[in-house]
Design an enzyme around this catalytic site. Structure first.
Site, PDB file in Angstrom:
ATOM      1  N   VAL A   7      26.374  46.439 -49.715  1.00 18.70           N
ATOM      2  CA  VAL A   7      26.450  45.742 -51.136  1.00 18.70           C
ATOM      3  C   VAL A   7      27.560  45.858 -51.754  1.00 18.70           C
ATOM      4  O   VAL A   7      27.892  47.036 -52.225  1.00 18.70           O
ATOM      5  CB  VAL A   7      25.190  46.319 -51.787  1.00 18.70           C
ATOM      6  CG1 VAL A   7      24.918  45.713 -53.206  1.00 18.70           C
ATOM      7  CG2 VAL A   7      23.936  45.915 -51.019  1.00 18.70           C
ATOM      8  N   VAL A   8      28.518  44.911 -52.213  1.00 14.10           N
ATOM      9  CA  VAL A   8      29.622  45.016 -52.718  1.00 14.10           C
ATOM     10  C   VAL A   8      29.635  44.363 -54.049  1.00 14.10           C
ATOM     11  O   VAL A   8      29.198  43.282 -54.439  1.00 14.10           O
ATOM     12  CB  VAL A   8      30.726  44.934 -51.749  1.00 14.10           C
ATOM     13  CG1 VAL A   8      30.605  45.670 -50.363  1.00 14.10           C
ATOM     14  CG2 VAL A   8      30.715  43.572 -51.412  1.00 14.10           C
TER      15      VAL A   8
ATOM     16  N   ASP B  81      28.052  40.190 -55.088  1.00 13.46           N
ATOM     17  CA  ASP B  81      27.358  40.051 -56.392  1.00 13.46           C
ATOM     18  C   ASP B  81      27.896  38.806 -56.952  1.00 13.46           C
ATOM     19  O   ASP B  81      29.103  38.367 -56.819  1.00 13.46           O
ATOM     20  CB  ASP B  81      27.628  41.262 -57.310  1.00 13.46           C
ATOM     21  CG  ASP B  81      26.657  41.269 -58.421  1.00 13.46           C
ATOM     22  OD1 ASP B  81      26.510  40.327 -59.325  1.00 13.46           O
ATOM     23  OD2 ASP B  81      26.149  42.299 -58.698  1.00 13.46           O
TER      24      ASP B  81
ATOM     25  N   GLU C  33      14.428  59.533 -47.621  1.00 16.02           N
ATOM     26  CA  GLU C  33      14.233  60.615 -48.759  1.00 16.02           C
ATOM     27  C   GLU C  33      12.794  60.225 -49.159  1.00 16.02           C
ATOM     28  O   GLU C  33      12.299  59.402 -49.522  1.00 16.02           O
ATOM     29  CB  GLU C  33      15.323  60.785 -49.516  1.00 16.02           C
ATOM     30  CG  GLU C  33      15.131  61.752 -50.437  1.00 16.02           C
ATOM     31  CD  GLU C  33      16.207  62.000 -51.716  1.00 16.02           C
ATOM     32  OE1 GLU C  33      16.703  63.177 -51.712  1.00 16.02           O
ATOM     33  OE2 GLU C  33      16.555  60.934 -51.952  1.00 16.02           O
TER      34      GLU C  33
ATOM     35  N   GLU D 220      14.390  52.831 -55.213  1.00 14.84           N
ATOM     36  CA  GLU D 220      14.066  54.030 -55.119  1.00 14.84           C
ATOM     37  C   GLU D 220      12.507  54.421 -54.681  1.00 14.84           C
ATOM     38  O   GLU D 220      12.223  55.684 -54.782  1.00 14.84           O
ATOM     39  CB  GLU D 220      14.585  55.220 -56.052  1.00 14.84           C
ATOM     40  CG  GLU D 220      15.981  55.132 -56.279  1.00 14.84           C
ATOM     41  CD  GLU D 220      16.245  55.879 -57.404  1.00 14.84           C
ATOM     42  OE1 GLU D 220      15.586  56.701 -57.926  1.00 14.84           O
ATOM     43  OE2 GLU D 220      18.007  56.198 -57.624  1.00 14.84           O
TER      44      GLU D 220
END
Length: 444
Positions: free
Chosen positions: A140-141, A167, A254, A315
């Site tokens: 993702v840039v 984007d 995580e 997240e």
């Protein structure tokens, strides 16, 4: 007496004139030098790519990976040698010889064969082990084609797959440059959709989901890794393959309960399917079977809809799916997260985060940041290199090509040297090292 005063004044005037002329000469030479360097950058940035150098010509091996030499002693920087650090400190915002403008990429990718050769891409698998273990990447840039292309080159292997999300807000010349680069490789694609990524919203998670959908058609990759444009690998492709093998079909995601920021979903209704929300990093190492569940299972789709009502869904989405054992998600954690004190050590990414002190505007971080903090995390500088190179994580986040550019130059050199050494020495990988450092997740 009068003649003596006259001579003293004349001598003083001569000295002043000599000093003035010397100063003018120095300034003139400096301007010529600066103009010359600017002209060199202009010619390079507008006419052609810098030529890469094969640094192992004396070995007799055809190592298919080249790069420009770095104009500083990187080994000394990694060792923390003060004299070299002082030199690098002065180059915190200079353009190094690794820089290429967006317009040069647009021009040079018209001829893909020349572009691939000039940039020194690896065009054949370096080992059978790597050839038989393909990895998919979601990138993702947003900006800076030079930094993105150098990241792609560092990650690139012909048996892997790469999806790049641009984007919508990205500059047009950047989009053209990256699109030109992507068309030069059969295994690199631009995502089928582009979104405008806005912090705290679903649009941060959406690009990875789009790339997962686009990469799904390639059926031979084993794991997917999502990457941001301002990151860089700390491990060679061979090391990544062996580390992923130690996971033995487990995802590495995580999971945090004790500091889960439950206020992010306090305005939402109860999550579906008795899912307990779990916080974690948006970065994942996930199996193809996990991606299958994310894309095609109705439970995952229902939960995704729920996360759209929350803040920072990137997240929450992957972590919650991975840490709710009753969902039977492939490769997910099957134990009780509380047994691990509410969190699991995440080795996917090294990030130096800010930890705000309650009730104050003060903060602290686990490690000193020699660069600068942006959005609560450290953008690494040259004096952070000794710390970075000592870390066991797989990738490092974050740094910018235009801020302390020597950092990226040296990271490229380090990865190049280690990849070359893996290839030339043909040493048997000591998998016990990886099992001890990373394989614990497969047994939890």
């Amino acid at each position: 007496m009068g003649n003596m005063l006259f001579y003293r004044k004349r001598n003083r005037h001569i000295i002043i004139l000599v000093v003035l002329l010397s100063s003018i000469y120095v300034i003139f030479r400096y301007q010529i030098s600066s103009t010359s360097k600017l002209m060199e950058h202009y010619i390079r940035d507008h006419l052609e790519l810098p030529k890469t150098i094969i640094s192992n010509s004396t070995t007799g091996h055809a190592f298919p990976y080249t790069r420009l030499p770095v104009e500083i002693d990187c080994r000394a920087l990694f060792d923390g040698k003060e004299s070299e650090l002082l030199i690098a400190d002065a180059q915190y915002n200079l353009i190094t010889n690794q820089y290429i403008s967006n317009h040069v990429y647009i021009k040079e990718t018209v001829d893909c064969a020349t572009f691939r050769k000039s940039r020194g891409y690896i065009t054949s698998p370096l080992s059978e082990e790597e050839e038989l273990f393909s990895i998919a990447y979601s990138l993702v840039v947003y900006e800076d084609a030079n930094q993105v292309e150098r990241l792609l080159r560092a990650l690139y292997q012909p048996q892997n797959y790469y999806c790049i999300h641009l984007d919508i807000k990205s500059p047009p010349d950047f989009r053209r440059a990256i699109s030109g680069i992507a068309k030069c490789f059969d295994n690199v694609l631009i995502s089928s959709m582009s979104v405008s990524v806005l912090r705290k919203s679903y649009t941060v998670l959406q690009p990875d989901l789009i790339c997962m959908e686009d990469l799904w058609k390639y059926n031979d990759w084993k794991y997917i890794i999502n990457i941001a444009g301002n990151e860089f690998p700390l491990r060679t492709n061979l090391e990544l393959v062996n580390i992923l093998k130690t996971l033995n079909g487990s995802n590495h995601v995580e999971g945090i309960l004790n500091k889960a920021n439950t206020d992010r979903w306090k305005e939402a209704v109860l999550p579906p399917h008795h899912i307990r929300p779990v916080k974690g990093s948006m970065h994942i190492l996930a199996t193809r079977e996990f991606v299958d569940y994310v894309l095609h299972n109705q439970v995952a789709k229902d939960f995704l809809d729920w996360t759209k009502q929350t803040l920072y869904p990137e997240e929450t989405f992957f972590s919650s799916l991975n840490y709710n054992p009753h969902l039977n998600v492939p490769g997910a954690f099957k134990g009780n997260l509380k047994e691990k004190d509410g969190s699991l050590r995440f080795f996917g990414r090294f990030v130096n985060w800010v930890d705000w002190i309650n009730g104050t505007d003060q903060y602290k971080s686990e490690f000193y940041c020699h660069g600068k903090f942006i959005h609560g995390l450290c953008v690494f500088g040259v004096r952070d290199l000794p710390l970075i190179v000592s870390r066991p994580e797989l990738f490092v986040n974050k740094f910018y090509r235009y801020f302390h550019p020597v950092v990226m130059d040296c990271m490229e050199e380090l990865l190049f040297n280690r990849t070359r050494n893996d290839y030339l020495t043909k040493q048997t990988v000591n998998t016990d090292v990886y099992t001890k450092e990373y394989g614990w997740i497969a047994n939890t």
